[in-house]
Design a protein around this motif. Structure first.
Motif, mmCIF file in Angstrom:
data_model
loop_
_atom_site.group_PDB
_atom_site.id
_atom_site.type_symbol
_atom_site.label_atom_id
_atom_site.label_comp_id
_atom_site.label_asym_id
_atom_site.label_seq_id
_atom_site.Cartn_x
_atom_site.Cartn_y
_atom_site.Cartn_z
ATOM 1 N N ILE A 196 -5.558 4.619 8.330
ATOM 2 C CA ILE A 196 -5.450 3.528 7.354
ATOM 3 C C ILE A 196 -4.034 2.971 7.347
ATOM 4 O O ILE A 196 -3.818 1.744 7.308
ATOM 5 C CB ILE A 196 -5.852 4.020 5.949
ATOM 6 N N ALA A 197 -3.040 3.857 7.399
ATOM 7 C CA ALA A 197 -1.641 3.412 7.407
ATOM 8 C C ALA A 197 -1.363 2.540 8.625
ATOM 9 O O ALA A 197 -0.728 1.480 8.521
ATOM 10 C CB ALA A 197 -0.715 4.630 7.398
ATOM 11 N N LEU A 247 4.113 2.380 2.479
ATOM 12 C CA LEU A 247 4.904 3.581 2.209
ATOM 13 C C LEU A 247 3.991 4.780 2.380
ATOM 14 O O LEU A 247 2.976 4.891 1.702
ATOM 15 C CB LEU A 247 5.480 3.551 0.789
ATOM 16 N N HIS A 248 4.337 5.680 3.292
ATOM 17 C CA HIS A 248 3.479 6.825 3.616
ATOM 18 C C HIS A 248 4.235 8.108 3.266
ATOM 19 O O HIS A 248 5.271 8.416 3.865
ATOM 20 C CB HIS A 248 3.119 6.798 5.105
ATOM 21 N N LEU A 249 3.700 8.853 2.303
ATOM 22 C CA LEU A 249 4.359 10.052 1.787
ATOM 23 C C LEU A 249 3.504 11.290 2.022
ATOM 24 O O LEU A 249 2.285 11.209 2.188
ATOM 25 C CB LEU A 249 4.619 9.912 0.281
ATOM 26 N N ASP A 250 4.158 12.450 2.003
ATOM 27 C CA ASP A 250 3.441 13.729 2.043
ATOM 28 C C ASP A 250 4.320 14.792 1.395
ATOM 29 O O ASP A 250 5.522 14.858 1.667
ATOM 30 C CB ASP A 250 3.115 14.129 3.486
ATOM 31 N N ARG A 251 3.730 15.612 0.524
ATOM 32 C CA ARG A 251 4.508 16.660 -0.135
ATOM 33 C C ARG A 251 4.863 17.794 0.819
ATOM 34 O O ARG A 251 5.749 18.596 0.551
ATOM 35 C CB ARG A 251 3.711 17.235 -1.308
ATOM 36 N N VAL A 277 -5.074 8.065 -1.253
ATOM 37 C CA VAL A 277 -4.651 9.439 -1.511
ATOM 38 C C VAL A 277 -5.615 10.444 -0.885
ATOM 39 O O VAL A 277 -6.827 10.231 -0.851
ATOM 40 C CB VAL A 277 -4.525 9.692 -3.036
ATOM 41 N N GLU A 278 -5.057 11.515 -0.368
ATOM 42 C CA GLU A 278 -5.850 12.625 0.159
ATOM 43 C C GLU A 278 -6.525 13.361 -0.992
ATOM 44 O O GLU A 278 -5.949 13.508 -2.078
ATOM 45 C CB GLU A 278 -4.923 13.563 0.930
ATOM 46 N N ASP A 279 -7.727 13.848 -0.765
ATOM 47 C CA ASP A 279 -8.530 14.473 -1.819
ATOM 48 C C ASP A 279 -7.815 15.635 -2.504
ATOM 49 O O ASP A 279 -7.972 15.843 -3.710
ATOM 50 C CB ASP A 279 -9.856 14.956 -1.225
ATOM 51 N N VAL A 317 0.851 -1.196 0.000
ATOM 52 C CA VAL A 317 0.000 0.000 0.000
ATOM 53 C C VAL A 317 0.884 1.242 0.000
ATOM 54 O O VAL A 317 1.807 1.351 0.822
ATOM 55 C CB VAL A 317 -0.927 0.040 1.241
ATOM 56 N N VAL A 318 0.612 2.156 -0.921
ATOM 57 C CA VAL A 318 1.250 3.477 -0.925
ATOM 58 C C VAL A 318 0.188 4.495 -0.536
ATOM 59 O O VAL A 318 -0.904 4.522 -1.112
ATOM 60 C CB VAL A 318 1.859 3.821 -2.295
ATOM 61 N N ILE A 319 0.494 5.328 0.452
ATOM 62 C CA ILE A 319 -0.464 6.303 0.968
ATOM 63 C C ILE A 319 0.123 7.697 0.800
ATOM 64 O O ILE A 319 1.265 7.948 1.207
ATOM 65 C CB ILE A 319 -0.803 6.031 2.447
ATOM 66 N N LEU A 320 -0.644 8.591 0.214
ATOM 67 C CA LEU A 320 -0.195 9.956 -0.040
ATOM 68 C C LEU A 320 -1.048 10.918 0.780
ATOM 69 O O LEU A 320 -2.258 11.030 0.577
ATOM 70 C CB LEU A 320 -0.306 10.267 -1.537
ATOM 71 N N GLY A 321 -0.419 11.615 1.729
ATOM 72 C CA GLY A 321 -1.126 12.497 2.651
ATOM 73 C C GLY A 321 -1.113 11.904 4.046
ATOM 74 O O GLY A 321 -1.281 10.691 4.223
ATOM 75 N N THR A 322 -0.908 12.756 5.061
ATOM 76 C CA THR A 322 -0.799 12.271 6.444
ATOM 77 C C THR A 322 -1.890 12.843 7.336
ATOM 78 O O THR A 322 -1.682 13.053 8.529
ATOM 79 C CB THR A 322 0.588 12.615 7.031
ATOM 80 N N GLY A 323 -3.064 13.115 6.774
ATOM 81 C CA GLY A 323 -4.201 13.537 7.581
ATOM 82 C C GLY A 323 -4.706 12.401 8.457
ATOM 83 O O GLY A 323 -4.180 11.282 8.421
#
Length: 673
Positions: free
Chosen positions: A24-25, A36-40, A425-427, A12-18
């Motif tokens: 979910i992570a 893998l948990h990412l955030d820009r 992914v975050e909206d 699972v790749v997760i984008l956004g840390t809200g």
């Protein structure tokens, strides 16, 4: 591990840390998935984040300076990574969920002669974050490094809370630790988190803007304002998963309302009702009778079945409640709108009443150091079970298999192609062309720093929830949360005030009238109210920020044109609790892993038995010795808890428990279960 050497395969790749993405992570990592948990961004929690004052000024400046990144520049990079039979879904590089941001400073700009100060601000002009020196960037996370396993957890990356991290709750006003003996007052005084009420601040000493900047690290300012229902989905999940060990909580001390320009306390418990001076004897009896009915209203459908399709307000009128009581129930207990239907209003009232007495005489808890701590707690759990974290690191596009129309990989901003089975992914990362509709609801927000409480009392170190009915028929009802310094969100001598409502215009248009109604807003920085004026009794606003936040909570999977294994998480909604986000997280998790348990309890450190090949597992009697010591420690703690544990349903402030403290005797499953 550097970001350039990320593994090429994840479950699972997760984008956004809200909050939703972080839950979910944690849930996926807990059951053995590679995450893998990412955030820009350079901080955790997204629109759920908490900032120090200096970091918030930097965030404001970044918001004003952000510009659309040219996708064409990086397109050549990922085009070379696309194979035959694959398609690409590009993601947005800019967060447009915040709008209409305005900041005004009303604190005195006088410089302290003995100290080197920042450049003064122009009166009532938007704050320029450049006036804050480079020290403000100290709150940013060094996100070039990846977080993995037990070595570094997600919370470690947020430096403004480095010195606050706790694994065991300490005794604090309105909370008690059932696993430790009672402490003396001197012992409490020595604890930074559990400090007693701050001494009175000299009213003659003005709080200047330079003082706010100097003490900026003592603020923790949330972008979203919410409280935790003691029997809500978030508290239940914190207890079930054992994530509650990573945070501490404070009871909301009182619920207030503003009627006819006057702030007064709302009676919600039996003791409050009969002690209230705002209600007549007849009103007290009427209110108690109605609240008793609401506790089990499903057993008496004949009482409300004629009003199921009618507004809750009409049902209250039918019950012969006075206007005074109708306002209390509608705005301060049920906390619903004039248009809310009767059955929904009854359920909201019932939920409020059932939350009373679990941890205090109000239904709510608040996490110390701000709401931004909660997503980080779940990120920590994910990291403990092997999740990998990387901030300032995003995904440029999704690689879709044309045959199955599913995402098979992502290409990150470093040009690395990473395979995955599911993408969360975050909206705010979704482009408009991938949406079925671009019409959104909006939330209006205001954040104020004030010099005193809206309703001073003998115990000023308490958190207050204030409900404000619409000032005009067309205006929305406003919810206000006033935080004191013992909540670890503001410096002593100040209060942090959050206002929230559904948007009918810009945040300033919606909330400035309420600010003027309840607070003194000067036209000249540092100006004192005139002698004898009504304004003198109002708290003074030192600093205020208005902004609108996009509310996408009404959207579902059918609202997006995306592959079936892409799961979009909406941002914060306008409600007081977080049930919507937790239910969405659970729904996404079961869509990814339908046969797995959602966030099973994490084992306590003393329950872990090391049986590997490492040296600490060698030698006869290791497991037996470890178990003996763990059992002894656990027995001692359980004995102390048994001697001191108060009733779960107690409403006596002296017997209030934090979420972590109730877990052993209330909801948390035992290791034997």
């Amino acid at each position: 591990m550097a970001a350039e050497t990320l593994p090429s395969q994840f479950d699972v790749v997760i984008l956004g840390t809200g909050l939703t993405e972080s839950v979910i992570a944690a849930a996926c990592s807990r059951v053995g998935q590679n995450v893998l948990h990412l955030d820009r961004r350079n901080y955790y929690a997204g629109n759920w984040a908490s900032f120090t004052f200096n970091a918030l000024l930097s965030w404001i400046e970044e918001y004003k300076n952000q510009q659309e990144v040219q996708i064409t520049e990086s397109e050549q990079v990922w085009r070379s990574l696309i194979d035959e039979g694959e398609d690409v879904v590009p993601l947005s590089s800019v967060d447009s969920s915040i709008s209409n941001l305005e900041v005004f400073c009303y604190a005195s700009e006088e410089e302290e002669k003995e100290e080197e100060t920042k450049a003064p601000l122009t009166s009532c002009q938007p704050v320029n974050a450049e006036t804050v020196s480079e020290e403000t960037t100290g709150d940013s996370t060094e996100a070039q490094d990846t977080v993995t396993g037990d070595d570094t957890t997600a919370s470690d990356a947020k430096t403004q809370n480095e010195e606050h991290k706790v694994s065991e709750p300490k005794e604090e006003q309105h909370t008690s630790d059932i696993s430790e003996p009672s402490q003396s007052q001197e012992e409490k005084d020595s604890q930074p988190i559990s400090s007693p009420e701050d001494p009175p601040v000299d009213v003659e000493k003005k709080i200047t803007y330079q003082k706010l900047v100097k003490e900026g690290r003592r603020f923790n300012i949330d972008l979203v304002s919410k409280l935790m229902y003691s029997r809500g989905a978030l508290v239940d999940l914190l207890i079930k998963s054992n994530v509650s060990r990573y945070a501490e909580f404070k009871n909301i001390g009182r619920i207030l309302t503003c009627r006819n320009g006057k702030v007064e306390q709302v009676p919600c418990s039996r003791a409050d009702v009969f002690a209230s001076k705002q209600l007549t004897v007849v009103e007290k009896r009427m209110l108690m009778k109605f609240l008793t009915f609401c506790l089990d209203f499903e057993q008496h459908p004949e009482e409300y079945q004629d009003y199921t399709e009618k507004p809750f307000r009409e049902f209250l009128k039918n019950k012969k409640l006075t206007e005074n009581l109708q306002d209390f129930v509608l705005h301060s207990i049920a906390m619903v709108t004039q248009q809310t239907l009767t059955e929904e209003g009854l359920k909201a009232t019932q939920h409020f009443l059932r939350c009373l007495g679990r941890y205090g005489n109000t239904p709510f808890l608040f996490p110390l150091y701000g709401l931004g701590e909660i997503p980080q707690c779940f990120c920590r759990m994910c990291a403990v079970f092997g999740g990998i974290y990387c901030l300032r690191h995003s995904v440029q596009c999704l690689v879709v298999d044309k045959a199955s129309n599913k995402v098979k990989a992502v290409i990150d901003t470093r040009g690395q192609k990473i395979s995955c089975s599911h993408f969360v992914v975050e909206d705010s990362y979704i482009r408009d062309e991938q949406r079925q509709s671009t019409a959104y609801r909006q939330i209006s927000r205001a954040v104020l720093i004030t010099d005193r409480s809206v309703l001073p009392s003998e115990s000023d170190q308490q958190i207050s929830l204030v409900t404000i009915p619409p000032l005009e028929p067309s205006a929305p009802a406003v919810r206000m949360v006033e935080l004191c310094s013992s909540s670890m969100t503001c410096m002593p001598g100040t209060y942090l005030v959050h206002l929230t409502c559904s948007s009918s215009g810009t945040a300033q248009e919606d909330l400035a009238p309420v600010v003027s109604e309840l607070f003194h807003v000067s036209t000249i920085p540092g100006e004192e109210p005139s002698e004898g004026a009504e304004e003198r009794s109002k708290p003074a606003v030192l600093w205020v920020m208005y902004f609108n936040m996009r509310d996408t909570s009404a959207l579902d999977s059918s609202s997006y044109s995306l592959p079936s294994n892409v799961h979009v998480c909406t941002g914060p909604d306008g409600s007081l609790g977080s049930d919507c986000s937790i239910k969405l997280a659970e729904s996404v998790f079961h869509h990814i892993l339908p046969d797995e348990e959602f966030c099973p309890p994490a084992p306590n450190p003393e329950d872990i038995i090391y049986d590997g090949d490492g040296p600490q597992a060698e030698g006869p009697g290791f497991e037996e010795s470890a178990n003996t010591e763990a059992d002894k420690s656990q027995a001692e703690e359980e004995g102390a808890a048994h001697e001191k544990s108060p009733s779960t349903e107690s409403s006596d402030p002296a017997e209030m428990d934090s979420v972590t403290q109730q877990a052993p005797s209330d909801t948390t499953p035992s290791s034997e279960e």
